[in-house]
Scaffold this active site. Structure first.
Site, PDB file in Angstrom:
ATOM      1  N   CYS A 317       9.668  59.212  17.924  1.00 53.46           N
ATOM      2  CA  CYS A 317       9.926  60.469  17.176  1.00 53.46           C
ATOM      3  C   CYS A 317      10.847  61.478  17.781  1.00 53.46           C
ATOM      4  O   CYS A 317      12.105  61.190  18.138  1.00 53.46           O
ATOM      5  CB  CYS A 317       8.699  60.988  16.479  1.00 53.46           C
ATOM      6  SG  CYS A 317       8.872  61.976  15.121  1.00 53.46           S
ATOM      7  N   HIS A 401       6.661  56.383  13.515  1.00 54.53           N
ATOM      8  CA  HIS A 401       5.270  56.103  14.262  1.00 54.53           C
ATOM      9  C   HIS A 401       4.723  54.881  14.033  1.00 54.53           C
ATOM     10  O   HIS A 401       3.837  54.871  13.196  1.00 54.53           O
ATOM     11  CB  HIS A 401       4.332  57.311  13.737  1.00 54.53           C
ATOM     12  CG  HIS A 401       4.792  58.611  14.108  1.00 54.53           C
ATOM     13  ND1 HIS A 401       4.319  59.311  15.090  1.00 54.53           N
ATOM     14  CD2 HIS A 401       5.638  59.571  13.483  1.00 54.53           C
ATOM     15  CE1 HIS A 401       4.861  60.419  15.060  1.00 54.53           C
ATOM     16  NE2 HIS A 401       5.637  60.587  14.434  1.00 54.53           N
ATOM     17  N   GLU A 403       2.233  53.870  15.312  1.00 54.09           N
ATOM     18  CA  GLU A 403       0.761  53.941  15.967  1.00 54.09           C
ATOM     19  C   GLU A 403      -0.019  54.777  14.566  1.00 54.09           C
ATOM     20  O   GLU A 403      -1.277  54.933  14.766  1.00 54.09           O
ATOM     21  CB  GLU A 403       0.395  54.963  17.140  1.00 54.09           C
ATOM     22  CG  GLU A 403       0.567  56.521  16.706  1.00 54.09           C
ATOM     23  CD  GLU A 403       1.765  57.094  16.557  1.00 54.09           C
ATOM     24  OE1 GLU A 403       2.731  56.098  16.387  1.00 54.09           O
ATOM     25  OE2 GLU A 403       1.857  57.831  15.861  1.00 54.09           O
TER      26      GLU A 403
END
Length: 1495
Positions: A317, A401, A403
């Protein structure tokens, strides 16, 4: 799958690895997770500063909200920098704030979104309208500080329902000091941001001076400095790899992903000096704001990256943007950023597309990358950069993202590797030249119109790729069997023998098995086992047969799931009754018994003891060779995911659905909600990830669905089953999301990669995505159990429903009440007057249980009490209670005293005008006028698959009272066609064929079209069939609402069957422009009294008749003309409540039933004519002048409903004089009713009995048999085109026979009898040189099997008649052509029980044993002459038991004398078939098979 990287000569090498290497803890320190959790909590406790500014839900007006929510609630206004204001209800903290307004399209995961540091100083809008359903879990409440300033939503759930919830979202926001705003049109706000870009905004609480809250531009501040840790912190110090993390506003899941994989993670502040000696790898986290303001970080990273041999670096990001700036690239601020859980990103080089979670407002300019860097990922929608990688050094970063736990974790493996890799299986797939598609045959319970939709989509997809299509489907009523769709259509049985013959003749090189339901699937598996496909080199496209067998064979399926550590419900497969009993004893009662290789829960049920088990298993073995015995999980939640996967392992979940009813009720019997409402983000993604893992492991290519049982009190789940084909749920998911699953699945079957397919709704984004919904969908089944004798109304694991509806709303209540009305036009909604309270019915569900719930709320039952009784989740019960409570509030007002706010709230809760009128003791029209006076009008919203994030090119629409603006303009002129609504007995796919034919013809003539329909199983509700599709109710209120918005050129009612005709007069009275026959003449035909009087006036013969004025005169009439007499209500379909009375007591009961269904219209009694030939006439006229006539004759005598009758066209037994008289009658009636368009007549010999001024059930059969499209002709006439008269149509030398498809095997206990009320669920038709050939093939298409050995005759009073026909002696019939011999034993077994003639118990037992042990290949059971089709004996007769046992043990059954005679006449064709060898099998039949061909 997991991604692994290796280095060869300094370059990153892509390698494939197994799924196992991603499993959590596989290489981690066993104490790491425990240590990490405690450490993270301490760290979070130290930094609970409130970074987040605000949270934004939709109830339209502030006045409504204030009135309904109470004076204690405050109002607030969201003011944008361009001056636009959104006023709503304040929740959470009472504080005014300002910041940057952004939106997020995720449907789950608000706890993680609200704690993301990247939202620092932003005002967050959630596009999904229902928020807070599952409250706030312990970990979110205890560990996180909120990061945004404001949260804006449409509807906040005040009663969260989830076992993990510790408090409501409202409470959490209050504690964290974050305000929320609900009651605004978030879709409108989202579109504004989409069109104008991210904007500054401020939330001003009422009473706060606006000027005191200035706009705050976060881009001017270094937000990273504000959110970053102040001191270095170590996580998992015993880890082997040293990873330094630069904290720019890190999400804690990133730390977890590193530590759980065995890393020692040192998190340092954003400006911490970096030294390569301190780490083995460098990780740069996400964070808020403009990356250009982080110059200290950029300088520090440059020192360790821009060197000859840098250590590995991974950025996410903001970390991706910072790494780009480090190497000299440029970044830019996006118009409105990407925030949501469904962003598709394509990996360069492999073309694999992954679904990702994102939250960013800045992006990297890929054109500024240095020469030694390359693009790693690209956003498939807006084509912005999503990742970069160095060509030779271990440096890479991604914008998304991987995760993120509230969204897909498809790429979480990036924490293990440097470079993503895709399996090297992109071998060029050879495109087939000609593809064979297997249809599903006649509609039956469990296998209905959804396969017409899926097959039609598949044919469209193949034609786009210039592939020739050959379809086998005997269901003549379907759209897919129409001219112009498939290149060739074979109306033949879908059996291995017939399909083999077609393959031999056509020589296709590909076959699709997954678009024709279980029928096609089973046939395909059989063809594979027989070696037919291999012999003729036919490749199975899409999912391989081996994968299909894995899902169908329970034992194999369990083993495959164990290979990937997934669990199915404890279950055992049994091949005999003894094995099943042993399995049940091991599993423990209660158990669920299911038949393998079956559809719709056929042969299934719950057994509480051994006796019940034996009965169920014995019956199940009549349908299958394998029975499944499952441990009962009654009361668990049932969840379903629709999954799409291509040949390159791209895999997405398109839709997830939740059953309102708990496990134990078949999903086809349950009310279903999409998307799921009571799962939290962890459960949602846990099941999503499992679905993708399972489907990949099974090797499914195309579309499939997976069903789960989820423990309502924990995260424990079991996989129930996987359907490796298109299903009923697939059609529902397609219509619920706008994602064309069948079309995509067909393309994937050709080997086309999913990312290369376009989202056909937006026309700009890829099909490799997971749709975002900003609405709620509710599916409700339709049952017609009242049409059957002795059928239990209890519902369970075996399907009984004959159709379903789908309703769309911006909240659950709106969609729910819409759906209840769609199922039954006589129902006003969640009505407590339909069924009384019954705790037994609450515990043991029936087809009317939902109305028992309404009564229970009215009787004062609490949500907790009803949850205990029904096991329905409390969230749904709270929503239902909202409706019940508001109804009681409405009843406290009369129409003049009712405040506008109460009326508006009622409309937002899904109340119809008629429902409100009943509550306030008024009329529908008065309430409608009140709404207009108060400007309480619905708005039109689009279904666009992307929650308004991208401009949509779809005209897939619905009405809602939650909104302030329409999604589209109303400038063009259209013609509006009303569809047929829910499939029910009497109105099924044949009316959808007519509606589709009408809009297709209108578009050919240059007209723009509007379709109104709500049936997810239909082709007419495909958004690409018309210019505008309104997926909404077919009622006077809704049709008028659409009419007033669109102002069409006119409305066509005559193509949708009975439902549109029923509202004709109401629309006409409001000056609605009805095209075709005038509604006043429609009323003259539908109103039994007016029609009978008209026939008398014009001198057309009809049975003696009388209008019901009182019971006494009715009895007198019947006694005068003599019983039997026919009771006929007005404005009904499929003979509803039509009955033959044989006595005064019959008459009394039937009159009561008829008045109940025809409250506003007259009931007529007429003399019932017995043992006469019935004739159907389908015709088209223009201003009363007949243009075309088609005649069909019934095989059965009069008294059998035309929908249950066997039809033959052209007629074979009518003489010239009868045909001439029929034509005279048709012309006279057309002239008297001034018919313009289609109409249908039914006659008994030359006596008129009924006229329908609309299309009929037989229109597709007539059109396809005689070669003239009557619907196209009628459409041309309706819009004023000049057409040439065709007169009496005599066909093209072939004979068509239409045979009904019954579903008695699904309806335990139902008596298999035919009468004046329809009971068949579908139909098939085949063609031949004569009626015998056509009849045989049609019968085989229904599942009938030609008898090879014993036939049981139970013929009662027809004995002499049948003996004369068949030359039977009383003892034995021998037919002995070369090579075949029949032995038919005639058994003396009276139909009625007569003590004096009752057979001995021993003899009776012998007959039962014969049936149980399948000694008979055919049962012919003829009821007593003149017994009446619907007469219910007070006791169970032997005849009933014979018929029922034949059905239960899958023995072919004939119950009509005329059909028996026809079968005997056709026997020699059957004998020919049986006596030929394989190579000559269909010499006598195939020659006349009817084939549509463009050539």
């Amino acid at each position: 799958m997991c991604l692994r990287v290796t280095f060869v000569n300094g370059r990153i090498r892509q390698t494939q690895s197994s799924l196992d290497c991603v499993s959590v803890g596989s290489r981690s320190n066993p104490n790491a997770q425990q240590w990490l959790t405690s450490k993270v909590r301490v760290s979070r406790g130290e930094r609970r500063a409130r970074h987040y500014e605000a949270f934004i839900s939709s109830s339209v007006t502030a006045a409504s909200i204030r009135y309904l929510e109470g004076s204690m609630s405050k109002m607030a206004t969201l003011i944008l920098e361009d001056g636009t204001a959104f006023k709503g209800l304040l929740f959470g903290a009472d504080v005014s704030i300002s910041g940057e307004v952004v939106f997020q399209t995720g449907m789950v995961g608000y706890p993680e979104a609200l704690t993301d540091p990247s939202y620092h100083c932003q005002l967050l809008t959630l596009t999904y309208p229902l928020v807070g359903n599952y409250g706030v879990p312990q970990d979110a409440e205890g560990e996180f500080a909120l990061k945004m300033k404001l949260l804006s939503v449409i509807l906040l759930s005040e009663n969260p329902s989830h076992w993990s919830s510790v408090k409501s979202l409202d409470q959490w926001l209050k504690e964290q000091g974050v305000p929320g705003l609900r009651g605004i049109d978030t879709r409108c706000l989202t579109k504004k941001i989409r069109e104008k870009g991210t904007m500054l905004g401020k939330l001003v609480v009422d009473g706060t001076p606006e000027d005191s809250v200035p706009f705050d531009n976060p881009d001017k501040r270094n937000l990273v400095q504000e959110v970053s840790m102040k001191e270095p912190t170590v996580f998992n110090p015993s880890g082997g790899l040293r990873i330094t993390v630069v904290d720019c506003g890190i999400k804690y899941n990133q730390i977890r992903c590193l530590a759980q994989r065995g890393a020692c993670v040192t998190v340092v502040p954003w400006d911490h000096p970096l030294d390569s000696k301190d780490f083995d790898g460098l990780f740069i986290s996400n964070g808020p704001g403009d990356p250009q303001l982080c110059q200290t970080t950029i300088s520090n990273v440059r020192k360790v990256v821009c060197v000859e041999r840098p250590k590995p670096v991974f950025g996410i990001c903001l970390g991706h943007q910072l790494l780009s700036l480090v190497i000299g690239s440029k970044t830019f601020k996006m118009k409105y950023g990407n925030r949501g859980h469904n962003q598709p990103c394509i990996h360069k080089g492999t073309a694999r597309c992954f679904i990702t979670s994102q939250n960013h407002g800045f992006a990297v300019d890929p054109d500024t990358l240095p020469e030694d860097w390359d693009v790693l990922f690209t956003n498939a929608n807006d084509h912005t950069n999503e990742g970069i990688v160095h060509n030779t050094k271990p440096l890479f970063s991604v914008q998304f993202h991987p995760e993120h736990m509230a969204g897909p974790t498809d790429l979480v493996g990036l924490f293990d590797v440097f470079l993503d890799t895709v399996k090297e299986h992109k071998a060029e797939v050879e495109r087939p030249r000609k593809v064979l598609i297997l249809g599903s045959g006649g509609l039956s319970i469990g296998q209905a119109g959804e396969f017409d939709y899926s097959g039609s989509q598949a044919i469209k997809a193949l034609k786009e790729e210039n592939i020739q299509t050959v379809l086998i489907n005997p269901n003549i009523a379907t759209v897919q069997t129409s001219k112009g769709l498939a290149d060739k259509v074979y109306f033949l049985p879908i059996t291995a023998e017939y399909v083999t013959q077609v393959i031999k003749n056509e020589r296709p090189d590909g076959v699709l098995l997954t678009f024709g339901g279980q029928t096609a699937l089973n046939c395909g598996v059989e063809l594979t086992k027989l070696g037919v496909l291999e012999k003729y080199e036919v490749k199975v496209l899409g999912t391989p047969v081996a994968s299909i067998e894995m899902t169908e064979d329970r034992k194999v399926f369990v083993e495959k799931m164990e290979e990937i550590n997934e669990h199915v419900a404890p279950s055992e497969a049994a091949l005999s009754v003894d094995q099943a009993v042993a399995a049940a004893e091991r599993l423990g009662y209660p158990v669920l018994v299911r038949a393998a290789f079956s559809l719709g829960g056929l042969g299934s049920g719950f057994a509480n003891n051994g006796e019940e088990l034996v009965a169920l298993v014995t019956a199940a073995f009549a349908h299958t060779s394998q029975v499944l015995v499952d441990k009962s999980l009654k009361g668990w939640k049932e969840i379903e995911y629709e999954v799409v996967r291509d040949a390159y392992d791209n895999c997405v979940t398109v839709c997830n659905m939740e059953n309102i009813d708990p496990l134990g009720i078949h999903t086809g019997e349950s009310i279903v909600v999409a998307p799921s409402q009571t799962l939290n983000d962890h459960e949602y993604n846990m099941l999503r990830n499992t679905a993708i893992k399972v489907i990949r492991h099974l090797g499914i290519v195309g579309e499939c669905n997976i069903q789960y049982a989820l423990n309502p009190e924990s995260e424990q789940y079991y996989i129930i089953e996987v359907n490796a084909r298109l299903s009923r749920s697939s059609a529902l998911a397609s219509k619920a999301t706008g994602y064309p699953l069948a079309y995509v699945a067909a393309k994937l079957g050709l080997g086309i990669p999913l990312p290369l397919l376009k989202n056909s709704v937006t026309n700009s984004t890829t099909a490799n995505f997971e749709p975002s919904l900003d609405y709620c969908v509710v599916k409700v089944p339709r049952w017609d159990l009242s049409k059957f004798l002795r059928v239990s109304t209890e519902i369970g694991s075996s399907m009984k429903s004959v159709g379903e509806v789908m309703a769309i709303g911006r909240n659950f209540e709106e969609a729910f009440q819409k759906a209840l009305r769609m199922v039954d036009e006589n129902c006003v909604g969640f009505d407590h007057t339909i069924k009384p309270v019954s705790e037994k019915e609450l515990q043991i569900p029936t087809d009317k249980r939902i109305f028992v719930l309404a009564s229970a709320f009215r009787a004062g039952y609490t949500v907790d009490q009803l949850n205990e009784l029904t096991k329905i989740d409390r969230w749904f019960l709270h929503k239902m209670k909202n409706i019940a409570d508001h109804e009681q509030l409405l009843e406290t007002y009369n129409q003049s005293a009712m405040p506008p706010e109460v009326l508006r709230k009622a409309k937002q809760l899904g109340f119809s005008d008629k429902q409100i009128a009943q509550a306030v003791q008024s009329t529908e029209l008065v309430v409608r006028k009140l709404r207009h006076d108060w400007s309480i009008l619905p708005v039109v919203k689009q279904i666009d698959t992307v929650a308004a994030e991208w401009p949509a090119h779809t005209n897939y629409l619905y009405l809602t009272y939650h909104g302030t603006e329409d999604d589209l303009a109303f400038n063009d002129q259209h013609i509006m066609v009303i569809g047929s609504g829910v499939y029910r007995i009497g109105s099924s796919v044949e009316f959808d064929w007519c509606a589709v034919g009408c809009i297709t013809e209108l578009r050919k003539m240059g007209y723009k079209t509007i379709m109104v329909n709500y049936n997810p199983e239909t082709v007419s509700t495909d958004y690409d069939m018309c210019d505008r599709l309104y997926f909404d109710e077919i009622s006077f209120e809704v049709v008028m609402d659409i009419y007033e918005r669109e102002n069409p050129e006119g409305v066509i009612l005559s193509m949708g069957g009975q439902l549109p005709n029923n509202i004709a007069m109401s629309l006409h009275r409001q000056q609605c422009r009805i095209l075709g026959t005038s509604p006043e003449f429609i009323d003259s035909a539908e109103n039994r009294f007016k029609f009978s009087r008209m026939l008398d006036t014009i001198g057309i013969s009809q049975p003696q008749w009388k209008e019901l004025s009182d019971r006494k005169s009715a009895v007198t009439f019947c006694e005068t003309v003599g019983y039997p007499c026919l009771v006929r209500p007005s404005y009904v379909l499929s003979g509803a409540a039509m009955n033959v009375a044989y006595s005064d007591s019959d008459l009394e009961k039937y009159l009561t039933d008829a008045v109940a269904v025809s409250k506003e219209y007259p009931v007529v009694i007429s003399k019932f004519i017995q043992e006469a030939k019935e004739i159907d006439v389908d015709a088209v006229a223009s201003d009363g002048v007949v243009m075309a006539i088609a005649v069909s004759e019934h095989v059965e005598n009069a008294g059998v409903h035309s929908g249950d009758a066997t039809l033959v066209t052209p007629p074979q037994d009518l003489n010239q004089k009868t045909m001439e008289r029929i034509q005279v009658i048709v012309h006279a009636i057309a002239q008297e009713l001034q018919v313009t368009g289609p109409f249908n007549l039914q006659l008994i010999a030359k006596v008129m009995i009924e006229c329908n001024v609309r299309v009929s059930r037989s229109f597709p059969f007539i059109s396809k048999t005689l070669g003239v499209d009557l619907v196209a002709l009628a459409t041309q006439i309706i819009v004023g085109e000049d057409v040439e008269p065709l007169g009496l149509m005599r066909g093209k030398g072939i004979v068509g026979v239409k045979v009904p498809q019954f579903s008695f095997s699904r309806l335990a206990g139902a008596d298999v009898v035919l009468g004046v009320e329809m009971t068949s669920t579908g139909e098939v038709a085949c063609f031949g040189e004569n009626r015998y050939e056509a009849y045989l093939k049609a019968m085989l298409s229904t599942g009938f099997k030609i008898p090879k050995k014993n036939i049981l005759l139970s013929i009662g009073s027809y004995k002499s008649e049948l003996l004369d026909e068949t030359k039977l002696s009383n003892k034995e019939l021998s037919i002995d052509p070369p090579g075949l011999r029949f032995q038919v034993k005639a058994v003396d077994w009276p139909f009625e029980e007569e003590v004096s003639e009752c057979p001995t118990k021993e003899k009776q037992r012998s007959i039962m044993n014969y049936l149980e042990e399948n000694h008979f290949d055919l049962v012919i059971n003829l009821s007593m002459r003149n017994s009446g089709g619907r007469r219910l004996s007070s006791f169970v007769t032997k005849g009933y038991r014979t018929r029922r046992m034949a059905i239960d043990y899958s023995v072919p059954l004939i119950i009509d004398i005329k059909c028996t005679k026809l079968f005997v006449q056709v026997k020699f064709i059957g004998l020919l078939l049986l006596s030929k060898n394989d190579t000559e099998l269909f010499v006598g039949c195939q020659r006349a098979s009817f084939v549509w061909s463009k050539l």
